[in-house]
Enzyme design. Structure first.
Site, mmCIF file in Angstrom:
data_model
loop_
_atom_site.group_PDB
_atom_site.id
_atom_site.type_symbol
_atom_site.label_atom_id
_atom_site.label_comp_id
_atom_site.label_asym_id
_atom_site.label_seq_id
_atom_site.Cartn_x
_atom_site.Cartn_y
_atom_site.Cartn_z
ATOM 1 C CB CYS A 5 -52.675 -44.438 33.271
ATOM 2 S SG CYS A 5 -53.617 -44.894 31.805
ATOM 3 C CG HIS A 38 -51.162 -49.413 33.049
ATOM 4 N ND1 HIS A 38 -52.239 -50.131 33.525
ATOM 5 C CD2 HIS A 38 -51.641 -48.173 32.770
ATOM 6 C CE1 HIS A 38 -53.322 -49.365 33.525
ATOM 7 N NE2 HIS A 38 -52.973 -48.173 33.056
ATOM 8 C CD GLU A 77 -49.450 -51.957 35.944
ATOM 9 O OE1 GLU A 77 -50.437 -52.307 35.272
ATOM 10 O OE2 GLU A 77 -48.949 -50.819 35.852
#
Length: 427
Positions: free
Chosen positions: A315, A399, A401
């Site tokens: 990011c 992202h 995750e």
């Protein structure tokens, strides 16, 4: 009817079936009312059993949106962005990348699962405020510890509900992200709030320094076994990773640890020379809020580390890598915020549904030769990933995750492990 009116009785009688029917039933309805002109009580007012509008959201385009408040009270300014995630409002609230922004949830019903203290992505809430359509009147989750309203009030975060989030979202899509002011203060006029929205700006502001840690620390927590979803063929070798905290989320650290990394988290201003002295196997540049052009010190640190050690940008880290390589970043019309954005992996042709939160993007045309665009956002064609085997770098604009969101992109952590492993073999 209003219980404060003069009593007037009326009886209505009816039947559901003809009288000859065995199921014939008669019902009687009695209505009573009082004259509105008569005051009730000493004050002459009747307390309503529902909350009335007590807040305003004033946007820089001049529109004023009446709403009801929850959480903290006062006046707050920020950039309004919309998030299309269906779940995970607690992870969104605690994502440091939302610093300086009001988050408008397009999913209309928020708050039904309450708040628990296992799903937080940072130690506090950094966003400016929360804007929703419908606030749940109850919670129904076995992990719930408190309500959303109490949680926001304790953290001094403003929230509003009963506002037309669909109309505001359409306005943001057409006009782009807008600066807004949330206020519960009747002493401030609409003109004052409008002036505040038009004199405040988020562009060019260093928001990273306000969300980064102040000193290095070790991170050891992995993804808990009851939440683990991708442990097949996991690498058993340990890799030492230095993670630059530009607003890092806890689950990024947990996923790295689950893949076999021993992590040292360092502040955003940590010198590259100190990082090299630590002799890490790799460096992570994390997510974070705001404009990458406003943090030249971070760009310089990234530039000094490129080519010397494997690096992975996520990011904000991806944007800083783009600038460090000589590329340019630009502010998007309304950014990407949500857990359902399609991205094509150009290396294998697969489409990943990704979790995203960013207002800036890297211009791929400005990048030097040797830097490969690996991922493309399928909604608008923007650059969503970079790589260079020669410079030992990789990055994603979103992202991996995915907290909240789908886990399609989780294997990228394994790719970072392979990048570090290859560097170790060559060294």
């Amino acid at each position: 009817m209003d219980c404060a009116l003069r009593t007037q009785n009326a009886t209505i009688t009816g039947a559901f079936f003809p009288k000859k029917s065995a199921n014939f039933r008669v019902f009687t309805v009695k209505c009573s009312s009082k004259n509105h002109s008569e005051p009730s009580g000493a004050a002459g007012l009747v307390e309503r059993p529902w909350k009335v509008a007590d807040a305003r959201l004033v946007l820089e385009d001049g529109s004023i949106w009446k709403a009801k408040s929850f959480g903290a009270r006062g006046t707050q300014v920020g950039e309004v962005v919309f998030n299309t995630s269906l779940t995970g409002y607690q992870e969104i609230l605690t994502d440091p990348s939302y610093a300086g922004q009001f988050v408008l949830m397009t999913n209309p019903h928020i708050g039904n699962t309450g708040i628990n203290f296992d799903d937080e992505e940072s130690v506090q809430c950094f966003l400016a405020g929360l804007v929703i359509r419908s606030l749940s009147i109850s919670t129904s989750n076995w992990r719930c510890k408190e309500t959303l309203g109490d949680y926001l009030a304790e953290r001094n975060i403003m929230g509003i509900y009963d506002v037309d989030t669909r109309a505001i979202t359409r306005r943001l899509r057409e006009d782009g992200s807008l600066i807004g002011v949330l206020s519960t203060e009747n002493s401030k006029s609409d003109e004052e709030l409008l002036k505040m929205s038009r004199t405040w700006d988020i562009v060019g502001v260093d928001l990273i320094s306000g969300v980064s840690c102040k000193s290095p620390y070790e991170w050891v927590d992995r993804t808990a076994s009851n939440w683990e979803f991708n442990d097949n063929g996991r690498n058993k070798e340990t890799f030492n990773v230095v993670a630059y905290d530009f607003g890092i989320k806890h689950n990024i650290l947990r996923r790295l640890a689950s893949y076999g990394c021993k992590i040292t988290v360092v502040p955003s201003t940590w010198p590259a020379s100190e990082t090299l002295k630590m002799k890490p196997d790799g460096v992570l540049f994390s997510n974070g809020p705001g404009d990458p052009s406003a943090v030249p010190y971070a760009v310089e640190a990234v530039k000094e580390l490129i080519g010397k050690i494997p690096v992975f940008g996520i990011c904000m880290g991806h944007q800083l890598l783009g600038q460090a390589l000589g590329g340019k970043t630009f502010k998007m019309k309304f950014g990407h915020h949500g857990g359902n954005h399609p991205v094509r992996n150009l290396r294998n042709g697969c489409v990943e549904i990704s979790a995203q939160n960013h207002n800036y993007a890297v211009d791929p045309e400005s990048l030097p030769e040797g830097v490969e665009v690996t991922h493309v956002n399928l909604n608008d064609g923007s650059c969503a990933g970079l790589a260079s085997s020669k410079m030992k770098l990789m990055s994603l604009q979103y992202h991996p995750e995915a907290s909240p969101g789908p886990h399609d992109s989780d294997p990228v952590f394994g790719e970072f492990i392979q990048l570090m492993k290859q560097h170790k073999v060559k060294a």
